[in-house]
Each structure stands twice: as structure tokens, then as C-alpha cells.
Motif scaffolding. Structure first.
Motif, PDB file in Angstrom:
ATOM      1  N   THR A  57     -19.022   8.750  78.822  1.00 27.31           N
ATOM      2  CA  THR A  57     -20.200   8.226  78.128  1.00 27.31           C
ATOM      3  C   THR A  57     -19.945   6.829  77.582  1.00 27.31           C
ATOM      4  O   THR A  57     -20.784   5.930  77.707  1.00 27.31           O
ATOM      5  CB  THR A  57     -20.602   9.173  76.990  1.00 27.31           C
ATOM      6  N   SER A  65     -29.603   2.071  73.862  1.00 26.76           N
ATOM      7  CA  SER A  65     -30.477   3.182  74.240  1.00 26.76           C
ATOM      8  C   SER A  65     -29.851   4.540  73.923  1.00 26.76           C
ATOM      9  O   SER A  65     -30.568   5.476  73.541  1.00 26.76           O
ATOM     10  CB  SER A  65     -30.805   3.109  75.738  1.00 26.76           C
ATOM     11  N   PHE A  66     -28.532   4.657  74.071  1.00 25.38           N
ATOM     12  CA  PHE A  66     -27.900   5.971  73.989  1.00 25.38           C
ATOM     13  C   PHE A  66     -27.059   6.188  72.734  1.00 25.38           C
ATOM     14  O   PHE A  66     -26.851   7.340  72.342  1.00 25.38           O
ATOM     15  CB  PHE A  66     -27.016   6.207  75.227  1.00 25.38           C
ATOM     16  N   TYR A  67     -26.571   5.127  72.098  1.00 25.68           N
ATOM     17  CA  TYR A  67     -25.680   5.320  70.959  1.00 25.68           C
ATOM     18  C   TYR A  67     -26.350   6.030  69.785  1.00 25.68           C
ATOM     19  O   TYR A  67     -25.704   6.846  69.114  1.00 25.68           O
ATOM     20  CB  TYR A  67     -25.102   3.981  70.499  1.00 25.68           C
ATOM     21  N   PRO A  68     -27.626   5.759  69.495  1.00 27.19           N
ATOM     22  CA  PRO A  68     -28.254   6.523  68.394  1.00 27.19           C
ATOM     23  C   PRO A  68     -28.212   8.029  68.603  1.00 27.19           C
ATOM     24  O   PRO A  68     -28.083   8.783  67.627  1.00 27.19           O
ATOM     25  CB  PRO A  68     -29.698   5.988  68.380  1.00 27.19           C
ATOM     26  N   TYR A  69     -28.280   8.480  69.846  1.00 24.34           N
ATOM     27  CA  TYR A  69     -28.236   9.921  70.104  1.00 24.34           C
ATOM     28  C   TYR A  69     -26.825  10.472  69.921  1.00 24.34           C
ATOM     29  O   TYR A  69     -26.651  11.642  69.563  1.00 24.34           O
ATOM     30  CB  TYR A  69     -28.762  10.213  71.502  1.00 24.34           C
ATOM     31  N   ALA A  70     -25.821   9.624  70.150  1.00 24.40           N
ATOM     32  CA  ALA A  70     -24.453  10.048  69.847  1.00 24.40           C
ATOM     33  C   ALA A  70     -24.263  10.215  68.343  1.00 24.40           C
ATOM     34  O   ALA A  70     -23.587  11.142  67.889  1.00 24.40           O
ATOM     35  CB  ALA A  70     -23.451   9.024  70.393  1.00 24.40           C
ATOM     36  N   ILE A  82     -26.691  11.017  66.259  1.00 22.59           N
ATOM     37  CA  ILE A  82     -27.411  12.249  65.938  1.00 22.59           C
ATOM     38  C   ILE A  82     -26.551  13.468  66.256  1.00 22.59           C
ATOM     39  O   ILE A  82     -26.527  14.454  65.499  1.00 22.59           O
ATOM     40  CB  ILE A  82     -28.743  12.304  66.707  1.00 22.59           C
ATOM     41  N   LEU A  83     -25.821  13.396  67.366  1.00 23.21           N
ATOM     42  CA  LEU A  83     -24.921  14.488  67.729  1.00 23.21           C
ATOM     43  C   LEU A  83     -23.855  14.707  66.661  1.00 23.21           C
ATOM     44  O   LEU A  83     -23.501  15.842  66.344  1.00 23.21           O
ATOM     45  CB  LEU A  83     -24.266  14.175  69.072  1.00 23.21           C
ATOM     46  N   GLN A  84     -23.354  13.608  66.077  1.00 21.66           N
ATOM     47  CA  GLN A  84     -22.360  13.720  65.019  1.00 21.66           C
ATOM     48  C   GLN A  84     -22.946  14.369  63.766  1.00 21.66           C
ATOM     49  O   GLN A  84     -22.252  15.098  63.053  1.00 21.66           O
ATOM     50  CB  GLN A  84     -21.820  12.316  64.689  1.00 21.66           C
ATOM     51  N   CYS A  85     -24.222  14.102  63.501  1.00 22.67           N
ATOM     52  CA  CYS A  85     -24.868  14.633  62.287  1.00 22.67           C
ATOM     53  C   CYS A  85     -25.526  15.992  62.517  1.00 22.67           C
ATOM     54  O   CYS A  85     -26.218  16.496  61.620  1.00 22.67           O
ATOM     55  CB  CYS A  85     -25.918  13.631  61.792  1.00 22.67           C
ATOM     56  N   LEU A  86     -25.342  16.559  63.691  1.00 22.88           N
ATOM     57  CA  LEU A  86     -25.997  17.822  64.019  1.00 22.88           C
ATOM     58  C   LEU A  86     -25.506  18.938  63.104  1.00 22.88           C
ATOM     59  O   LEU A  86     -24.299  19.163  62.980  1.00 22.88           O
ATOM     60  CB  LEU A  86     -25.703  18.185  65.473  1.00 22.88           C
TER      61      LEU A  86
END
Length: 307
Positions: A131, A144-149, A151-155
Motif C-alpha cells: 500500500t 486519495s488513500f491515506y485518510p482511509y489508512a 481511519i483504519l488506525q482509529c477503527l
């Protein structure tokens, strides 16, 4: 022949073809990037200040102090008639090493948790490096993709664990998925940072020599990113142990791990056995952390101080 210029030097020739980036040039640039200039006549290397071998007594002194604090807290609980909540350290050590009723549960659980942790770590390493490599190719991909990473950390794992169990099952696969989710972000963020940390002048040199994107990635960016990747491995290794124990407690089916052992001992008010399980889990996490730290020092410790 063209005459000298006003500065007294020869005018540049326009018929000189650009030099392609050969194997030796690329390896030289990569070596300089990671801190080693390949000069046979030079003996200078990056020297690191290694910790003195005589500093072992400092952590030993802290350990003795912690044991003393443990006995103090155990004494307070004993005076209140609640010694099962905080047993003295020697009882915990006995349960962890010598008590058959405890060791027959703890060590098989350790093997199950280790299998989940190492499997999840391997998946997280592959996914994280892949990734980060994709995101390092262009800024728009990273944006485009780092914000979702993140979010994954804060899941919230506690909230999504039932969903993960429903989709992937409450046994080995579901536990591995939880472990991957917990340990993935450090691999992405640290690897991305390392890939982007390659020296700008070196990047421009690769571009000037017409190097392909693959050549730049393999001979410049990845060598420069190796310290960050090994730091990410060390952090993700510790998180994978936590993830395996948390997944075992949240999903609670399949082969029981240390999370189940801690839950069972706690429910039976077996304080020494519960603390022994926590101690073994902590020692396993420290061992994995130190193993990857040693691997990092062996791989890139010649050029970088990984701490």
C-alpha cells in the motif's frame, strides 16, 4: 574546435549523448543514499555511539524497584482481605513457571496466540509495504488513500469485532483479521515516510540519467526506506501480539489463546494465574519486538542507528 569562452573554459559540446544509468551508477547512488560511499581507499564509515555494556544495572535497578512496588501493593490488598486481586510477585512467577495447573493452560495458549500474531504480522507487512509503495508513486494517490489508512488506525475494534466474526468467523481467520487491522497502520505510515525520504538531489540525478520508475524505486527509494521499514516492523510486531490477545478475548472461539486464559483465570479469581498469563504475554511481545530490532540492526545497523 570551438574556442574558449569568456570564462576561460571550453564551450560545452552539444553532440554528447546522455549517459544511461548503469548498474554501477545506480548501486553507487543507492549506497550513498543509505550512508555508505563505496570508496576502496577510504576507511571512513558512519560511526554510532553504542550504549555502554556497564549500563545493564540501570534497568535492573528499575526492575528491583518495580518488584518492590508489586510487593507493597500486594501487601495493601492482603490487609484488605483481597489478595486474589493482586498476588505477590513470587506467586506470579511460580504460577508462570512451575505450577502444573497454570502452565498446562498458559503455554498451549501461548502457542495459539503466537500463531495468530505471526500470521497477522506477515499479512500486515505485505499489505502495508504494498500500500505504501502504491501511495508513494504520486501525491494524488497518497491524498486519495491515506485518510482511509488513518481511519483504519482509529477503527474501534470493540465495535467492529462482532462484524468481523460474522463475516470471517470467530476462529483463526477472524482473529488474524483483527490482528491485521491493529498492526497495519505503522507499516503503511512508516514505509511511506521512508520511501518519500529519499534525497531530492538523488531523485533528480536518477531522473537526469533517465532511470525508470522501477529502477528509482528499487535502487533509491527502498534502500533509503529500509530504516523506516524496520522501525515499522518492530512496532507492528508488538501490536500484533496485542491484536492476537484482544482478538482472542473478543471472538473467543477456536483454539484458546492467552486472551482466553486471562479471561478464564480472572473469572475464577485466580489472580496469580491471571497475572502469570499477562506476564507470559508481555514477555512474548518483548521477545518479538527485540527480535525484529536485532534483525533491523543486522540489516541496516552499519549505516543507521535504529535505537
Amino acid at each position: 574546435m570551438p574556442g574558449p569562452t569568456a570564462a576561460g573554459t571550453s564551450a560545452p559540446r552539444s553532440d554528447v549523448a546522455p549517459v544511461s544509468l548503469g548498474m554501477d551508477t545506480a548501486e553507487q547512488v543507492a549506497a550513498e543514499t543509505i550512508g555508505e560511499v563505496r570508496d576502496p581507499g577510504s576507511s571512513s564509515r558512519v560511526r554510532r555511539n553504542r550504549p555502554s555494556a556497564h549500563t545493564w544495572w540501570q534497568p535492573a535497578l528499575v526492575l528491583v524497584a518495580l518488584i518492590g512496588v508489586g510487593y507493597g501493593i500486594a501487601g495493601i490488598f492482603a490487609l484488605q482481605g483481597r489478595s486474589f486481586l493482586w498476588p505477590p510477585p513470587h506467586e506470579v512467577l511460580y504460577a508462570a513457571l512451575l505450577e502444573p495447573a497454570a502452565t498446562s493452560v498458559i503455554y498451549p495458549a501461548l502457542l495459539n496466540s503466537a500463531l495468530v500474531a505471526l500470521t497477522g504480522l506477515a499479512v500486515a507487512v505485505v499489505l502495508g509495504i504494498a500500500t505504501a509503495t502504491v501511495m508513494a508513486q504520486a501525491r494524488w494517490i497518497e491524498r486519495s488513500f491515506y485518510p482511509y489508512a488513518v481511519i483504519l488506525q482509529c477503527l474501534p475494534i470493540l465495535a467492529v469485532a462482532p462484524l468481523i466474526g460474522t463475516i470471517f468467523g470467530y476462529n483463526f481467520l477472524g482473529k488474524v483479521v483483527v490482528t491485521v487491522l491493529i498492526s497495519l497502520f505503522p507499516m503503511i505510515s512508516n514505509t511511506l515516510f521512508g520511501l518519500q525520504a529519499a534525497d531530492r538531489a538523488q531523485r533528480e540525478l536518477f531522473q537526469l540519467q533517465g532511470a525508470s520508475r522501477r529502477t528509482t524505486l528499487m535502487k533509491l527509494q527502498f534502500p533509503a526506506a529500509m530504516p523506516s521499514i524496520f522501525v515499522a516492523l518492530r512496532n507492528a510486531a508488538g501490536l500484533s501480539v496485542i491484536g492476537a490477545i484482544v482478538a482472542d478475548q473478543l471472538l473467543g472461539q477456536g483454539s484458546p489463546g492467552l486472551g482466553t486464559a486471562i479471561t478464564v483465570f480472572t473469572s475464577r479469581t485466580q489472580g496469580a494465574e491471571a497475572f502469570a498469563s499477562i506476564l507470559i504475554a508481555s514477555l512474548f511481545g518483548i521477545a518479538v519486538f527485540l527480535a525484529f530490532g536485532l534483525l533491523g540492526r543486522l540489516a541496516v545497523g552499519k549505516w543507521f542507528d535504529l535505537g
